[in-house]
Design an enzyme around this catalytic site. Structure first.
Site, PDB file in Angstrom:
ATOM      1  N   GLY A  50      49.010  55.346  54.028  1.00 54.87           N
ATOM      2  CA  GLY A  50      49.402  56.501  53.198  1.00 54.87           C
ATOM      3  C   GLY A  50      50.625  56.945  52.798  1.00 54.87           C
ATOM      4  CB  SER A  51      53.790  55.329  52.053  1.00 54.80           C
ATOM      5  OG  SER A  51      53.549  54.419  51.063  1.00 54.80           O
ATOM      6  CG  ASN A  52      53.265  54.591  47.226  1.00 57.03           C
ATOM      7  OD1 ASN A  52      53.336  54.206  46.738  1.00 57.03           O
ATOM      8  ND2 ASN A  52      52.486  53.210  47.822  1.00 57.03           N
ATOM      9  CD1 TRP A  53      47.093  61.485  48.871  1.00 55.73           C
ATOM     10  CD2 TRP A  53      46.667  59.996  50.168  1.00 55.73           C
ATOM     11  NE1 TRP A  53      46.741  62.021  49.066  1.00 55.73           N
ATOM     12  CE2 TRP A  53      45.711  61.416  49.959  1.00 55.73           C
ATOM     13  CE3 TRP A  53      46.071  59.673  51.179  1.00 55.73           C
ATOM     14  CZ2 TRP A  53      44.626  61.735  50.552  1.00 55.73           C
ATOM     15  CZ3 TRP A  53      45.197  60.001  52.389  1.00 55.73           C
ATOM     16  CH2 TRP A  53      43.874  61.141  52.231  1.00 55.73           C
TER      17      TRP A  53
ATOM     18  CG  HIS B 225      57.369  50.756  53.536  1.00 54.35           C
ATOM     19  ND1 HIS B 225      56.837  51.701  54.030  1.00 54.35           N
ATOM     20  CD2 HIS B 225      57.455  50.480  52.335  1.00 54.35           C
ATOM     21  CE1 HIS B 225      56.269  51.668  52.631  1.00 54.35           C
ATOM     22  NE2 HIS B 225      56.226  50.653  51.588  1.00 54.35           N
TER      23      HIS B 225
ATOM     24  NE  ARG C  41      43.861  53.433  55.383  1.00 56.16           N
ATOM     25  CZ  ARG C  41      43.899  52.973  54.413  1.00 56.16           C
ATOM     26  NH1 ARG C  41      45.641  51.786  54.098  1.00 56.16           N
ATOM     27  NH2 ARG C  41      42.873  53.124  53.854  1.00 56.16           N
TER      28      ARG C  41
ATOM     29  CB  SER D 274      45.043  48.245  53.064  1.00 61.16           C
ATOM     30  OG  SER D 274      45.271  49.517  51.302  1.00 61.16           O
TER      31      SER D 274
END
Length: 302
Positions: free
Chosen positions: A67-70, A117, A139, A147
């Site tokens: 969920g980093s980009n989110w 990251h 997550r 993913s």
């Protein structure tokens, strides 16, 4: 969003560079961890050792595909709502190489939005010395594995796998970019009670996005009105971000935003693989705060 085209250019350049890298050289090993050659290099890692942080920097840390980009997109929206500040043209992940990266970051106005990251022990010590607040995203590991499998196969900067069965052993042993999910989890679990760390999960954000936005904005002292929260949530659903990803992320959009579902792992895992992951989770995270927050028994039951 006048700065976005530069962001697109960086992505396009990385894609182009990957074409000239032999497949067996797409990844390199640094301190026992694999990294993508097209986006990272040792010179950048070493330059980070002397990177000057600010106590008002806003930091997001996440294992890839958690969920980093989110969360970064949501943080951009919050910072813009409070400070009327547009996103920096740079890709926010600090370990990514970029021309004049650190000069540009030095010139960027506060608050700067940064991301990584890296797991706890890899992050430059200056972030902790300056007590920079860090949003840590996790997550459930089964959906993360699926993913990441698709991320490898859809990303020209990474090697490809013939099947999830081929990918699974590498994920479990940490022979993937940025290393082992469980090494990350164990390292961060030791620091979750620190007041500079906020743990959020992909699953909780899917379940209650508005509540998650409020929690994150309060943590970073970004006061939002109820109306602003609702606007950010409406634009910040995974569905909305996927639809706009060509504009926000260029060619990388279709690589980053795939399904964003919870439970997709059941379409890929065999029963044996599920049991192997269960045993690994039990050995590494059973009885821990992170293990409890991940609600593994709810999201990862076969």
């Amino acid at each position: 969003m006048a700065e976005i085209p530069q962001f697109h250019k960086e992505i396009a350049n990385a894609f182009e560079a990957a074409k000239n890298i032999p497949k067996d050289e797409l990844l390199f090993l640094y301190n026992g961890v694999l990294f993508p050659t097209a986006t990272c290099n040792i010179d950048t890692f070493k330059a980070l050792e002397t990177f000057e942080t600010r106590d008002d920097d806003i930091m997001m840390a996440a294992y890839p595909k958690c969920g980093s980009n989110w969360s970064v997109m949501l943080l951009h929206s919050m910072v813009h709502a409070v400070h009327n500040k547009q996103p920096c043209a740079l890709i926010p992940i600090i370990e990514f190489k970029s021309p004049d990266k650190f000069e540009k970051l030095k010139a960027d106005t506060s608050p700067r939005l940064l991301a990584t990251h890296f797991y706890y022990d890899q992050i430059p010590k200056t972030f902790f010395e300056k007590k920079v607040k860090i949003l840590v995203m996790f997550r459930n590991p089964k959906d993360t594995a699926v993913s990441m499998f698709h991320f490898y196969n859809n990303n020209p900067m990474l090697p490809t796998y013939n099947s999830f069965d081929d990918f699974f052993p590498d994920f479990m042993s940490g022979k993937v970019v940025w290393g082992s999910y469980f090494d990350h989890a164990i390292a961060w679990n030791k620091h979750l009670d620190e007041d500079t760390v906020l743990l959020m999960t992909f699953e909780d954000m899917k379940e209650d996005l508005e509540g998650s936005i409020k929690k994150i904005s309060e943590f970073f002292s970004l006061p939002l009105t109820e109306e602003q929260v609702k606007i950010i949530a409406d634009k910040g659903t995974f569905k909305s971000m996927k639809e706009n990803s060509k504009i926000t992320h260029g060619e990388m959009g279709k690589v980053i935003f795939r399904k964003g579902d919870v439970g997709d792992w059941k379409n890929y895992f065999s029963e044996a693989q599920s049991q192997e992951m269960d045993a690994k989770f039990e050995a590494c995270l059973a009885g821990t705060k992170l293990g409890e927050v991940l609600k593994y028994n709810i999201y990862c039951e076969w």
